[in-house]
Write an enzyme that holds these catalytic residues in place. Structure first.
Site, short mmCIF file in Angstrom:
data_model
loop_
_atom_site.label_atom_id
_atom_site.label_comp_id
_atom_site.label_asym_id
_atom_site.label_seq_id
_atom_site.Cartn_x
_atom_site.Cartn_y
_atom_site.Cartn_z
N ARG A 250 11.88 -6.02 3.40
CA ARG A 250 11.84 -4.63 3.88
C ARG A 250 12.84 -4.46 5.02
NH1 ARG A 250 6.01 -2.25 4.97
NH2 ARG A 250 5.98 -3.07 7.08
N ARG B 76 -0.08 -9.39 13.36
CA ARG B 76 -0.68 -8.34 12.53
C ARG B 76 -1.58 -8.94 11.44
NH1 ARG B 76 4.83 -5.82 11.12
NH2 ARG B 76 3.75 -4.74 9.44
N LYS C 81 0.83 -1.21 0.00
CA LYS C 81 0.00 0.00 0.00
C LYS C 81 0.86 1.27 0.00
CE LYS C 81 -2.22 -0.99 3.86
NZ LYS C 81 -1.78 -2.33 4.30
N ARG D 54 11.56 -1.28 11.85
CA ARG D 54 10.37 -1.14 12.70
C ARG D 54 10.31 -2.26 13.73
NH1 ARG D 54 5.33 -0.44 8.67
NH2 ARG D 54 4.41 -1.63 10.37
N ARG E 84 -9.25 0.60 9.38
CA ARG E 84 -8.77 -0.74 9.70
C ARG E 84 -9.82 -1.53 10.48
NH1 ARG E 84 -3.08 -0.02 9.39
NH2 ARG E 84 -1.83 -1.87 9.75
#
Ligand code: ADP
Length: 195
Positions: free
Chosen positions: A128, A151, A13, A140, A89
């Site tokens: 990532r 998640r 996204k 992160r 969300r």
């Protein structure tokens, strides 16, 4: 033009939101980025969000809705239009967004689901992490396999119900998020251009 990008963590996204900015000038609004900035700045919102984010859970709806409502009210967003990434969300957030839009007389022009295969998400987040670390950036704290599992579970339970909510309103478009990045962009632009 106002656009929502929906899809699980790591579906791309953020990458596509940046491309919509480059091509159409839409302002990317990522609640994840906004919350991370609040955590880094140590604001009240950041204090509420930090531990929740690190555990891969959702920050309470009222906190996130407040963050988005403030940002959406700024003149640059009104002028340029926005692309939402990471919000809504939950169905409650989707309804709060509907209220916000109605109050302002705005509309959601495109609601777009990026469909991806769940297994691919682990590989993508792994990538990532590696790229961020190689570039000397801060990884992160929620980008690790255990929190990612959480998640994805949270996405399935709390976020996926948004899809039938928008589908029932006849608003939902989908694209194949497993395609190469440029191909995803082409599909996205076709939807944005109304083809
Ligand atoms: P992801 O890569 O998992 O899509 P984001 O950067 O969008 O991650 O969000 C990271 C974390 O920030 C989420 O796991 C959640 O804790 C919090 N968060 C972001 N957006 C929302 C939201 N709309 N509602 C509740 N929590 C949110």
């Amino acid at each position: 033009m106002n656009v929502i990008l929906l899809g699980p963590p790591g579906c791309g996204k953020g990458t596509q939101a940046a491309r919509l900015k480059a091509k159409y000038g839409l302002i990317p609004l990522s609640t994840g980025d906004m919350l991370r900035a609040a955590v880094a700045a140590g604001t009240e919102v950041g204090k509420k969000a930090k531990a929740i984010m690190e555990a891969g859970q959702l920050v309470p709806d009222d906190v996130v809705v407040g963050v988005i409502a403030d940002r959406i009210a700024e003149p640059d967003v009104r002028q340029a239009g926005f692309v939402l990434d990471g919000f809504p969300r939950t169905v409650a957030q989707a309804k709060a967004l509907d209220d916000m839009m109605e109050k302002r007389g705005w509309k959601l022009d495109r609601i777009i689901e990026m469909k991806v295969d769940e297994q691919a998400l682990f590989a993508r987040i792994d990538n990532r992490v590696r790229q961020t670390a190689a570039a000397g950036g801060a990884v992160r704290p929620d980008d690790n396999p255990d929190v990612l599992k959480k998640r994805i579970a949270v996405y399935r339970e709390q976020t996926q119900p948004i899809l039938p909510y928008y589908a029932a309103l006849g608003r939902l478009k989908s694209l194949d998020g497993m395609a190469a990045v440029d191909d995803v962009t082409r599909q996205l632009e076709a939807i944005v251009n109304g083809r």
